[in-house]
Design an enzyme around this catalytic site. Structure first.
Site, PDB file in Angstrom:
ATOM      1  N   HIS A   1      76.273   7.499  36.051  1.00 20.27           N
ATOM      2  CA  HIS A   1      77.893   8.015  37.502  1.00 20.27           C
ATOM      3  C   HIS A   1      77.188   7.828  38.983  1.00 20.27           C
ATOM      4  CE1 HIS A   1      78.859  12.263  39.061  1.00 20.27           C
ATOM      5  NE2 HIS A   1      80.141  11.307  38.774  1.00 20.27           N
TER       6      HIS A   1
ATOM      7  N   GLU B   1      79.567   3.518  36.991  1.00 16.60           N
ATOM      8  CA  GLU B   1      80.368   4.509  37.851  1.00 16.60           C
ATOM      9  C   GLU B   1      80.786   4.355  38.747  1.00 16.60           C
ATOM     10  OE1 GLU B   1      83.038   7.738  38.570  1.00 16.60           O
ATOM     11  OE2 GLU B   1      81.385   7.572  38.892  1.00 16.60           O
TER      12      GLU B   1
ATOM     13  N   ASP C   1      82.927   5.296  43.140  1.00 14.76           N
ATOM     14  CA  ASP C   1      84.588   5.637  43.331  1.00 14.76           C
ATOM     15  C   ASP C   1      84.791   4.569  44.767  1.00 14.76           C
ATOM     16  OD1 ASP C   1      84.814   8.716  42.116  1.00 14.76           O
ATOM     17  OD2 ASP C   1      82.185   8.233  42.835  1.00 14.76           O
TER      18      ASP C   1
ATOM     19  N   HIS D   1      82.814   8.794  47.337  1.00 13.46           N
ATOM     20  CA  HIS D   1      83.027   9.935  46.242  1.00 13.46           C
ATOM     21  C   HIS D   1      84.400  10.523  47.362  1.00 13.46           C
ATOM     22  CE1 HIS D   1      82.750  13.566  44.092  1.00 13.46           C
ATOM     23  NE2 HIS D   1      83.072  12.363  43.179  1.00 13.46           N
TER      24      HIS D   1
ATOM     25  N   GLU E   1      87.159   4.684  39.609  1.00  8.96           N
ATOM     26  CA  GLU E   1      87.635   5.918  40.031  1.00  8.96           C
ATOM     27  C   GLU E   1      88.501   5.172  41.235  1.00  8.96           C
ATOM     28  OE1 GLU E   1      86.063   9.690  40.224  1.00  8.96           O
ATOM     29  OE2 GLU E   1      87.556  10.281  40.033  1.00  8.96           O
TER      30      GLU E   1
END
Ligand SMILES: *[C@@H]1O[C@H](CO)[C@@H](O)[C@H](O)[C@H]1NC(C)=O
Ligand SMILES: *[C@@H]1O[C@H](CO)[C@@H](O)[C@H](O)[C@H]1NC(C)=O
Ligand SMILES: *[C@@H]1O[C@H](CO)[C@@H](O)[C@H](O)[C@H]1NC(C)=O
Ligand SMILES: *[C@@H]1O[C@H](CO)[C@@H](O)[C@H](O)[C@H]1NC(C)=O
Ligand SMILES: *[C@@H]1O[C@H](CO)[C@@H](O)[C@H](O)[C@H]1NC(C)=O
Ligand SMILES: *[C@@H]1O[C@H](CO)[C@@H](O)[C@H](O)[C@H]1NC(C)=O
Ligand SMILES: *[C@@H]1O[C@H](CO)[C@@H](O)[C@H](O)[C@H]1NC(C)=O
Ligand SMILES: *[C@@H]1O[C@H](CO)[C@@H](O)[C@H](O)[C@H]1NC(C)=O
Length: 370
Positions: free
Chosen positions: A30, A56, A58, A71, A163
């Site tokens: 993450h 992962e 963003d 993020h 994301e």
């Protein structure tokens, strides 16, 4: 001879079946790992080195439509933007990514996450937010090239989970962030479900748009959290119902829920039971990857027990975690083949043991009588 070979194969199959598992859930790093400032190329490399199956990240858009790996839609929690651009805040005091060009964003230093406009470190025991190291923001391009470069150099096939942050917010600025993400991936020839990138977002209707209007073949995951968190206008109370999950199964390959959607806890973190979420997801062919497993912030007292519960009882397909190393270490430890003793004890009334017994008897009988 033939019977004996069959017997050996059966015994082997039984051993394997009684081993905890031959496959393990996926481990998704993450924002990289917990050990270096989030989302930097350094922490992504660390997640890769630890063996995370998926990293992962963003992405948000800059004023000049470059995809920035960050993020929040603002810069204050992780950078020195207030020092470098003192007068570029909005009325709430925050500096927004979308108000800056890439060339400006490149001038910022990135640090461990702090509370915006306050400075207190969010995870106090992690890397010091005051370290004098010029960590930098990265672009989606750089992150893709890092992953593809590492895959090439290590001959591995790890993946990137991208994301897309707040598509509705970006649309207020007339920016279709999803179209720009797909165009960027397309430039790297990353377009198919077999390619090592996956897209996720909290805005469920955007996933439908990506699949049906933008016609992407990439794998898609639906992120879900409490409606009150206001991650998007999507109604997660619907999408986590059986009907909602069923409708999503026509669009996405995986669900990435807040972990309290799959397990119920009391206020002390004691597990009260599991919800039907994972059962329904599996029933409709969807994988489940709950977030976020943090060794320094989790319900209950024992992180390994939590991982174990989600693995064996909830039967999730993966963990989205700040600590990919710790989760992987636990999964690998549990996957060691059990001792023969355990296997024989486990060979009770199952099909496995009865078929072995039958063959064993057949072999003895054939030795005696033939
Ligand atoms: C915006 O930044 C300026 C300069 O640092 C500061 O004086 C002002 O108080 C900030 N505005 C808000 C609303 O925080
Ligand atoms: C920052 O936030 C922490 C935790 O919420 C609080 O205890 C502290 O007083 C705040 N500091 C400032 C300078 O606002
Ligand atoms: C977005 O586009 C609409 C229609 O073209 C226009 O009216 C609006 O001012 C634009 N908004 C921004 C923030 O550029
Ligand atoms: C990222 O790659 C795309 C496609 O090659 C290119 O159009 C874009 O300018 C690149 N952006 C940066 C910041 O390098
Ligand atoms: C893109 O990938 C496809 C299949 O993986 C391959 O056939 C094609 O040559 C690639 N194109 C480029 C420009 O790399
Ligand atoms: C929820 O988020 C949207 C988009 O970021 C924003 O426009 C809206 O004001 C937020 N609503 C609340 C109640 O915070
Ligand atoms: C949580 O733990 C505290 C202290 O041990 C106890 O007083 C409380 O009743 C517990 N709460 C629940 C919901 O079990
Ligand atoms: C969950 O599934 C069980 C058994 O299939 C059912 O009895 C129960 O009502 C379901 N729970 C909810 C909240 O739908």
């Amino acid at each position: 001879m033939i019977l004996q070979s069959i017997l050996s194969i059966l015994v082997l199959l039984c051993i394997l079946q009684n081993a905890q598992s031959l496959t393990r859930p996926l481990v998704i790093g993450h924002r990289g790992t917990a050990y270096l400032p989030e989302l930097t190329l350094s922490t992504q490399s660390m997640a890769y080195a630890y063996g995370a199956d998926i990293i992962e990240i963003d992405v948000c858009l800059s004023r000049d439509n470059q995809l920035i790996v960050i993020h929040d839609i603002y810069l204050n929690g992780v950078s020195n933007v207030a020092d470098i651009f003192p007068n570029r805040n909005r009325s709430n005091g925050l500096h927004y990514v979308i108000d800056f060009d890439l060339e400006e964003l490149r001038r910022l230093n990135i640090h461990e996450r702090v509370i915006p406009l306050n400075g207190t470190q969010v995870f106090p025991l992690r890397f010091s937010a005051n370290a004098n190291i010029p960590f930098r923001l990265s672009t989606l391009n750089e992150t893709i090239e890092l992953l593809l470069g590492l895959n090439r150099a290590t001959k591995r096939q790890r993946q990137l989970l991208i994301e897309i942050k707040k598509p509705e917010y970006h649309l207020q600025y007339n920016k279709s962030i999803s179209s720009i993400v797909l165009a960027t991936l397309n430039a790297y020839n990353l377009t198919q479900s077999t390619d090592p990138v996956i897209i996720q977002t909290f805005h469920i209707e955007e996933l439908i748009y990506i699949r049906q209007v933008l016609q992407s073949n990439l794998r898609l995951f639906a992120l879900m959290t409490l409606n009150q968190v206001n991650e998007s206008s999507s109604n997660y109370d619907y999408y986590r119902s059986e009907e909602g999950i069923k409708s999503l199964s026509k669009i996405v390959q995986g669900l990435a829920p807040y972990y309290e959607f799959v397990v119920n806890y009391d206020s002390n973190g004691t597990v009260l039971g599991i919800t039907n979420f994972t059962k329904w997801a599996h029933q409709y062919g969807l994988a489940v990857y709950p977030f976020t497993f943090r060794q320094d912030y989790f319900p209950g007292k024992n992180f390994e027990q939590l991982i174990d519960f989600f693995w064996h009882t909830v039967q999730v397909d993966g963990f989205i975690t700040d600590h990919p190393d710790i989760v992987l270490q636990y999964l690998h430890k549990e996957m060691v083949l059990p001792q023969l003793n355990d296997i024989y004890q486990n060979l009770s009334p199952n099909l496995c043991s009865s078929s072995i017994l039958f063959l064993f008897t057949s072999i003895i009988i054939s030795k005696i009588f033939i």
